[in-house]
Design a protein around this motif. Structure first.
Motif, PDB file in Angstrom:
ATOM      1  N   TYR A  97     -45.067  26.292   6.116  1.00 54.99           N
ATOM      2  CA  TYR A  97     -44.452  25.024   5.756  1.00 54.99           C
ATOM      3  C   TYR A  97     -43.107  25.281   5.075  1.00 54.99           C
ATOM      4  O   TYR A  97     -42.911  26.301   4.405  1.00 54.99           O
ATOM      5  N   THR A  98     -42.210  24.359   5.225  1.00 52.28           N
ATOM      6  CA  THR A  98     -40.884  24.453   4.615  1.00 52.28           C
ATOM      7  C   THR A  98     -40.992  24.610   3.097  1.00 52.28           C
ATOM      8  O   THR A  98     -41.759  23.904   2.448  1.00 52.28           O
ATOM      9  N   GLY A  99     -40.238  25.548   2.565  1.00 50.86           N
ATOM     10  CA  GLY A  99     -40.172  25.735   1.120  1.00 50.86           C
ATOM     11  C   GLY A  99     -41.187  26.692   0.536  1.00 50.86           C
ATOM     12  O   GLY A  99     -41.119  27.018  -0.656  1.00 50.86           O
ATOM     13  N   ILE A 100     -42.129  27.178   1.353  1.00 48.74           N
ATOM     14  CA  ILE A 100     -43.172  28.067   0.816  1.00 48.74           C
ATOM     15  C   ILE A 100     -42.579  29.395   0.353  1.00 48.74           C
ATOM     16  O   ILE A 100     -42.917  29.907  -0.718  1.00 48.74           O
ATOM     17  N   GLY A 101     -41.687  29.963   1.143  1.00 51.11           N
ATOM     18  CA  GLY A 101     -41.063  31.223   0.748  1.00 51.11           C
ATOM     19  C   GLY A 101     -40.315  31.093  -0.565  1.00 51.11           C
ATOM     20  O   GLY A 101     -40.435  31.945  -1.457  1.00 51.11           O
ATOM     21  N   GLU A 102     -39.561  30.022  -0.707  1.00 51.37           N
ATOM     22  CA  GLU A 102     -38.800  29.780  -1.938  1.00 51.37           C
ATOM     23  C   GLU A 102     -39.745  29.602  -3.127  1.00 51.37           C
ATOM     24  O   GLU A 102     -39.489  30.125  -4.220  1.00 51.37           O
ATOM     25  N   LEU A 103     -40.837  28.871  -2.919  1.00 51.05           N
ATOM     26  CA  LEU A 103     -41.806  28.646  -3.999  1.00 51.05           C
ATOM     27  C   LEU A 103     -42.431  29.955  -4.455  1.00 51.05           C
ATOM     28  O   LEU A 103     -42.521  30.232  -5.663  1.00 51.05           O
ATOM     29  N   LEU A 104     -42.865  30.776  -3.510  1.00 49.18           N
ATOM     30  CA  LEU A 104     -43.499  32.053  -3.865  1.00 49.18           C
ATOM     31  C   LEU A 104     -42.511  32.974  -4.581  1.00 49.18           C
ATOM     32  O   LEU A 104     -42.881  33.673  -5.533  1.00 49.18           O
ATOM     33  N   GLU A 105     -41.279  32.989  -4.119  1.00 54.90           N
ATOM     34  CA  GLU A 105     -40.246  33.806  -4.773  1.00 54.90           C
ATOM     35  C   GLU A 105     -40.028  33.343  -6.210  1.00 54.90           C
ATOM     36  O   GLU A 105     -39.903  34.169  -7.127  1.00 54.90           O
ATOM     37  N   LYS A 106     -39.985  32.036  -6.413  1.00 55.53           N
ATOM     38  CA  LYS A 106     -39.748  31.491  -7.746  1.00 55.53           C
ATOM     39  C   LYS A 106     -40.923  31.779  -8.673  1.00 55.53           C
ATOM     40  O   LYS A 106     -40.726  32.154  -9.841  1.00 55.53           O
ATOM     41  N   LEU A 107     -42.139  31.629  -8.180  1.00 56.05           N
ATOM     42  CA  LEU A 107     -43.312  31.929  -8.994  1.00 56.05           C
ATOM     43  C   LEU A 107     -43.326  33.405  -9.408  1.00 56.05           C
ATOM     44  O   LEU A 107     -43.611  33.734 -10.561  1.00 56.05           O
TER      45      LEU A 107
END
Length: 234
Positions: A97-107
């Motif tokens: 899903y869109t944004g999952i990579g960014e979310l995991l990187e931020k976490l």
């Protein structure tokens, strides 16, 4: 969610949360049905059966055709064939899903540990995470084979937290955990653990039942948690 959460860990369901896997799941169920002499069913029918593990998915798909899995002499063979087929075809049409990579990187950047707690067979889950090169973000991956009770029981969530604690040599408080899922059972499991909960409304779960659980956070897609969890303090 008015106040900013101070999280130690985020637990994710997989299907409908991290990945849009509907097309491959339905294709694999239909492959199993036709291989064993049954007829295919439309996407709209089978996708409604997703969410409580592969075994229940197949039981419901058979039941839709008037076949009782309990009286089938070869249901275990049917199940094993489906799992093997799906493992080999699990990422043909599936996408993150869109944004999952960014979310995991931020976490990861913020020191928040992540885990996956899915009712999907563990080997398949691991293959999918590896295929999308996001496996390194997760300190624990929990599947139904490791459990005596699946969601809504919190056993899988508790195991994920325990595995993170052992790996990282830390103690994680339930109130510093966020469970992210697209079904009512995900929210129920998170609440039973004592964790915060996030409902993802555009997944595969029954939207009405999901919203009835009154999760702490409600988003269309999990990727939107980047803004909610890490918005600047005003």
């Amino acid at each position: 969610m008015k106040e900013k959460l101070n999280l130690q860990a985020v637990l994710f369901d997989l299907d409908g949360v991290l990945i849009d896997s509907g097309a491959d799941i339905v294709a694999s169920v239909n492959a199993a049905l036709t291989h064993f002499g049954y007829k295919e069913e439309p996407y709209e029918v089978i996708i409604k059966f997703v969410g409580n593990g592969a075994k229940n998915l197949l039981i419901r798909s058979l039941d839709y055709q008037g076949i009782n899995a309990e009286t089938m002499p070869n249901f275990s063979e049917f199940f094993d064939w489906y799992v093997a087929w799906y493992r080999s075809h699990a990422a043909e049409k599936t996408v993150l899903y869109t944004g999952i990579g960014e979310l995991l990187e931020k976490l990861k950047k913020e020191g928040v540990f992540c885990a996956v707690v899915s009712n999907k067979p563990l080997s398949v889950t691991r293959e999918i995470l590896k295929h999308f090169s996001i496996d390194s973000f997760f300190d624990a991956v929990v599947g139904p084979e490791q459990l005596s009770r699946i969601k809504p029981d919190p056993e899988g969530l508790a195991l994920a937290v325990s595995l993170i604690e052992k790996k990282r040599n830390i103690t994680i408080l339930p109130e510093k955990v966020l469970m992210v899922g697209d079904s009512a059972t995900d929210i129920q499991a998170g609440r039973a653990l004592g964790a915060h909960t996030c409902a993802v409304t555009e997944g595969f779960g029954d939207r009405k039942k999901l919203l009835a659980e009154n999760a702490d956070i409600v988003v269309p897609f999990a990727g939107e948690l980047v803004t909610i969890l890490f918005m600047p303090k005003v």
